[in-house]
Scaffold this motif. Structure first.
Motif, mmCIF file in Angstrom:
data_model
loop_
_atom_site.group_PDB
_atom_site.id
_atom_site.type_symbol
_atom_site.label_atom_id
_atom_site.label_comp_id
_atom_site.label_asym_id
_atom_site.label_seq_id
_atom_site.Cartn_x
_atom_site.Cartn_y
_atom_site.Cartn_z
ATOM 1 N N GLY A 96 -2.324 3.377 -6.182
ATOM 2 C CA GLY A 96 -1.478 3.814 -4.743
ATOM 3 C C GLY A 96 -1.318 2.329 -4.329
ATOM 4 N N ASP A 139 0.845 -1.171 -0.188
ATOM 5 C CA ASP A 139 -0.089 0.394 -0.016
ATOM 6 C C ASP A 139 0.911 1.145 0.206
ATOM 7 O OD1 ASP A 139 -1.991 2.171 -0.306
ATOM 8 O OD2 ASP A 139 -2.369 1.525 2.359
ATOM 9 N N LEU A 140 0.005 1.804 -0.951
ATOM 10 C CA LEU A 140 1.235 3.172 -1.252
ATOM 11 C C LEU A 140 0.817 4.285 -1.438
ATOM 12 C CD1 LEU A 140 3.440 2.209 -4.780
ATOM 13 C CD2 LEU A 140 4.408 2.475 -1.726
ATOM 14 N N GLN A 141 -0.636 3.887 -0.297
ATOM 15 C CA GLN A 141 -1.731 5.686 -0.515
ATOM 16 C C GLN A 141 -0.920 6.618 0.584
ATOM 17 O OE1 GLN A 141 -4.020 5.741 -1.873
ATOM 18 N NE2 GLN A 141 -4.524 4.448 -2.817
ATOM 19 N N ASN A 142 -0.318 6.292 1.451
ATOM 20 C CA ASN A 142 0.599 7.134 2.669
ATOM 21 C C ASN A 142 1.851 8.675 1.965
ATOM 22 O OD1 ASN A 142 -1.706 7.412 4.154
ATOM 23 N ND2 ASN A 142 -1.115 5.849 6.044
ATOM 24 N N GLN A 143 2.111 7.367 0.688
ATOM 25 C CA GLN A 143 3.501 8.106 0.248
ATOM 26 C C GLN A 143 3.704 7.387 -1.194
ATOM 27 O OE1 GLN A 143 6.335 5.076 2.223
ATOM 28 N NE2 GLN A 143 5.330 2.948 1.377
ATOM 29 N N PRO A 144 2.579 8.558 -2.012
ATOM 30 C CA PRO A 144 2.318 8.253 -3.182
ATOM 31 C C PRO A 144 3.217 8.620 -3.881
ATOM 32 C CG PRO A 144 1.802 10.663 -2.371
ATOM 33 C CD PRO A 144 1.947 9.660 -1.204
#
Length: 164
Positions: A135, A69-74
């Motif tokens: 994301g 998951d890359l939602q918090n670190q695009p």
């Protein structure tokens, strides 16, 4: 209808009798003599294991999918490849990147990386495909004993190339 023309060295035909996984998250095909594990072991979405090649064989070559998951670190694919390359160099004993290049895919571009390294007193070779989508980073990996890589490369790539 044939899905893939042949496996490079052995000229073995890959027919459409391969098993199919088709769910809301992904689609791929794999040989019917390989075993699918969707238990989530080692944080994977799935692992497909080859058969053991002999009674002395103690490693089943495999393909696995990890989704990060890359939602918090695009970050984009270039940055993800840079981070992954650095992790291989730092965290993989005797890690050596053999190939690293962008591939123009039919549906989207992806990055292909081949590297080798040592683990538990054995040498391994890995081929990875990386995508960034919605994301998340998708890491599809073929893992082989170093000396077995050429034997499994064509089948592994056929499986990996069927992934959507």
């Amino acid at each position: 209808m044939l899905l893939f023309i042949f496996i490079a060295k052995s000229q073995t035909m890959i027919h459409n009798d391969w098993k199919i996984v088709d769910n809301e998250d992904f689609y791929f095909r794999y040989p019917k003599n390989w075993t699918l594990d969707i238990s989530g072991q080692m944080g994977s979405s799935f692992i497909i294991f080859s058969e053991l090649s002999s009674a002395k064989d103690n490693f089943r070559e495999n393909i696995n999918l990890l989704i990060q998951d890359l939602q918090n670190q695009p970050i984009g694919l270039d940055k993800f490849v840079e981070i992954s390359s650095n992790q291989i160099k730092i965290n993989v004993k005797n890690g050596k990147i053999i190939e690293s290049r962008r591939i123009k895919g039919t549906k989207s571009d992806f990055h292909k990386m081949i590297y080798s390294g040592d683990k538990t007193n054995k040498r391994y070779k890995f081929e990875q495909y990386y995508w960034i989508k919605s994301g998340a980073a998708y890491m599809l990996t073929l893992s082989c004993e170093f000396i077995e890589f050429d034997k499994y490369k064509a089948t592994g790539e056929a499986i990996m190339n069927s992934f959507e």
